[in-house]
Design a protein around this motif. Sequence first.
Motif, PDB file in Angstrom:
ATOM      1  N   GLY A  85      31.821  25.555  28.471  1.00  0.00           N
ATOM      2  CA  GLY A  85      32.426  27.104  28.773  1.00  0.00           C
ATOM      3  C   GLY A  85      32.526  28.114  27.689  1.00  0.00           C
ATOM      4  N   TYR A  86      31.613  27.943  26.834  1.00  0.00           N
ATOM      5  CA  TYR A  86      31.803  28.921  25.385  1.00  0.00           C
ATOM      6  C   TYR A  86      30.185  29.859  25.592  1.00  0.00           C
ATOM      7  CZ  TYR A  86      31.335  31.102  20.904  1.00  0.00           C
ATOM      8  OH  TYR A  86      30.851  32.047  19.691  1.00  0.00           O
ATOM      9  N   GLU A  89      31.934  32.291  27.996  1.00  0.00           N
ATOM     10  CA  GLU A  89      32.924  33.707  27.645  1.00  0.00           C
ATOM     11  C   GLU A  89      33.031  33.976  26.557  1.00  0.00           C
ATOM     12  OE1 GLU A  89      36.585  33.648  27.166  1.00  0.00           O
ATOM     13  OE2 GLU A  89      37.173  31.367  28.275  1.00  0.00           O
ATOM     14  N   TRP A  92      26.943  35.138  27.793  1.00  0.00           N
ATOM     15  CA  TRP A  92      25.281  34.371  27.479  1.00  0.00           C
ATOM     16  C   TRP A  92      24.262  33.758  28.709  1.00  0.00           C
ATOM     17  CZ3 TRP A  92      23.645  33.351  21.985  1.00  0.00           C
ATOM     18  CH2 TRP A  92      23.736  34.289  21.057  1.00  0.00           C
ATOM     19  N   GLY A  99      29.290  39.638  26.054  1.00  0.00           N
ATOM     20  CA  GLY A  99      30.662  39.867  26.359  1.00  0.00           C
ATOM     21  C   GLY A  99      31.266  40.475  25.360  1.00  0.00           C
TER      22      GLY A  99
ATOM     23  N   GLN B 120      30.264  40.434  17.002  1.00  0.00           N
ATOM     24  CA  GLN B 120      30.595  38.750  17.539  1.00  0.00           C
ATOM     25  C   GLN B 120      29.299  37.926  17.059  1.00  0.00           C
ATOM     26  OE1 GLN B 120      31.192  37.781  21.897  1.00  0.00           O
ATOM     27  NE2 GLN B 120      33.476  38.443  21.373  1.00  0.00           N
ATOM     28  N   LEU B 293      38.518  28.594  21.926  1.00  0.00           N
ATOM     29  CA  LEU B 293      37.846  26.752  22.283  1.00  0.00           C
ATOM     30  C   LEU B 293      39.082  25.776  21.716  1.00  0.00           C
ATOM     31  CD1 LEU B 293      34.245  28.279  20.944  1.00  0.00           C
ATOM     32  CD2 LEU B 293      35.667  27.385  23.248  1.00  0.00           C
TER      33      LEU B 293
END
Lengths: 139, 549
Positions: A85-86, A89, A92, A99, B120, B293
Amino acid sequence: MIEIVSRERCIACDRCVEVCPRNVFDRGADGVPVIARQDDCQTCFMCEAYCPADALFVAPLAFPARPGSPLRDEARLAAAGLLGGYRREIGWGRGRTPGAKFAVGPELPATPPPIVTTVTERTEIGEGIGDTISDEVTR
Amino acid sequence: MSEPLELFTDVLVLGGGPAATWAALKAAQAGADVVLADKGYCGTSGAAASAGTGIWYVEPDPEAREKAMASREALGGYLADRRWMVRVLDQTYEGVNELATAGRYPFPVVDGRPLRRGVQGPEYMRRMRILVRRAGVRILDHSPATELLTAADGSVAGAAGHRLQTGEPYRVRAAAVVLATGGCAFLSGTLGCHVNTGDGHLMAAELGAELSGMEFSNAYAIAPEFTTLTKTAYYSFATFYREDGSVLEGAGSRRGRSVIARALLREKVYCVLDRADAETRARMRRGQPNFFLTFDRLGIDPFTQRFPITLLLEGTVRGTGGIRVVSEDCATSVPGLYVAGDAATRELICGGFTGGGSHNAAWAIASGTWAGQGAARYAAALGRGANRRPATGAGGAGLRPTGTPGTVAHRDVVAAVQAEVLPYDKNYLRHGDRLAPALAALHGVWREVRAGLHGTGAEAVRTRQAAAMTAHARWMYTAALTRTESRGMHKREDYPDQDPAWRHRLLVGGLDEIWTRPDEVAPVGPEEFAALGSPGLAGASGAYLRAAS
């Protein structure tokens, strides 16, 4: 903390062993890395970001999940789309757009803006997944 | 134990975050041979890599720059130096643009213009690693330094440490060393900061370096209870509640965080991000995906459900204190030793207060650049062969006990230090009556550490961390007790007002005996800056700071 290295998904590239800033993993005898020093994990999610196979899961807790916790249930997490999931987001992985390109956060107000939501039911950490997390079970 | 790895280089950079990578890159670009040794993995370790951060990036428009400099001066208690702000803004602008062009960082484009006011962390540090490697820097990952090496004349001559993944000791002999080891968050669990245990501060102090602003060491960040995800800025959209469901009056993410701390001493505190409209919510997710998260994985809707929060200590990661900078190339008072990023004091641009990111991120870029270039110049001046000087290890506490080795365990030391620095009523809500006994307890811990804490190999990394945290805490509370006023983030309940007589920076140092003294170099606020009639440090002597000491 890191809870899962999926034996099914892992491609034995050792990337997590290399990139973990806390040196939590050891190389496994069969190629699948093992979580050797979970206590050292700082729950920063970086291993997930670098895993090309979406094989890792970091539970968002500052200490190990209890045995039997839904945060250790690979099938449930996979079904919920939480493995990888990360990485999804932050964009990658092959065929994705970073992102960072879209990372324009909100303007931060100098003083709190007015309340726009009215539903405010209370939840404890863990309740939303049917788990119980408290000082008693964690310390 | 295997044979030690021994490397020879011009410049050794310790650390692997933004400041370390900028230092290594700029030293290499200046022609130096560079080794970078990081405690973790250069690219993922440190406070920046796992977070998203704003950067103090301001277009070179005089009006915009003036506004940027004025914005936090009062919050910082007018301890900053505008000459440094000017050059940090210049250097940051140049560095971020280099990250965009040479580093190909994918900055967002809004209305046809690139938006370069934030990054980021994972993407930023992945690209910094590439830049550093491309410049020919040798990177030693998972190689925490445990001590500096020193030459007979007292100058720094490299570092020694342990390679965690090969189990071998290492020594890097160098002409100059840049410390970019980050601040100290005392293993509080704040995001990405377990590597930030103040190791560099201890190593520097063992060579006689001074520290500054260590009283500004009590930043706390908001996170959902039991988690590590600190992102205080987003709580600007929150309402805070008491356990009984009533609104916690006066609580806020900016002003009002101490109200939360006070409440947390008595009861649980809840919050909900009920002030974020649909557009804001979408932007929050795009801006900081990692913030969500925690909520996504725990099945919490932070916009409609009240969830419990905690405050995690960020110490000198987001406090502004650190190793004193004595010249514009970020040298320390130890010959050959340079300092960059959170390991250095950030008072020069922030005074006694900073939020997360922004100024800290800019300081990492600027101070990293100057320290790297300064170290390269120093190494070049020493000439070839400087890294072959006889060098001995300077590490004391945790490595070379003065009494019977092994009388105290590093885990117990860490727990004892945390018991004095984490509690809100000791560190955040400061009062002499609570600081004094806490400091006395910490001195006691230090005596035990100095006499009996000992480790070798990978254990030495842990004993040194414990020693570093103990020293750090003692500098913090010594400075906090000395500054008998409230200024910046340092708020004393027994001295609630800002005292004009205290408008100077405070130096601290020493190991067994700790000393303090006022900094001879006065802050340069807006008025002093105007009186100088100078746009910055241009024209000032290279030794302008040293000359004052």
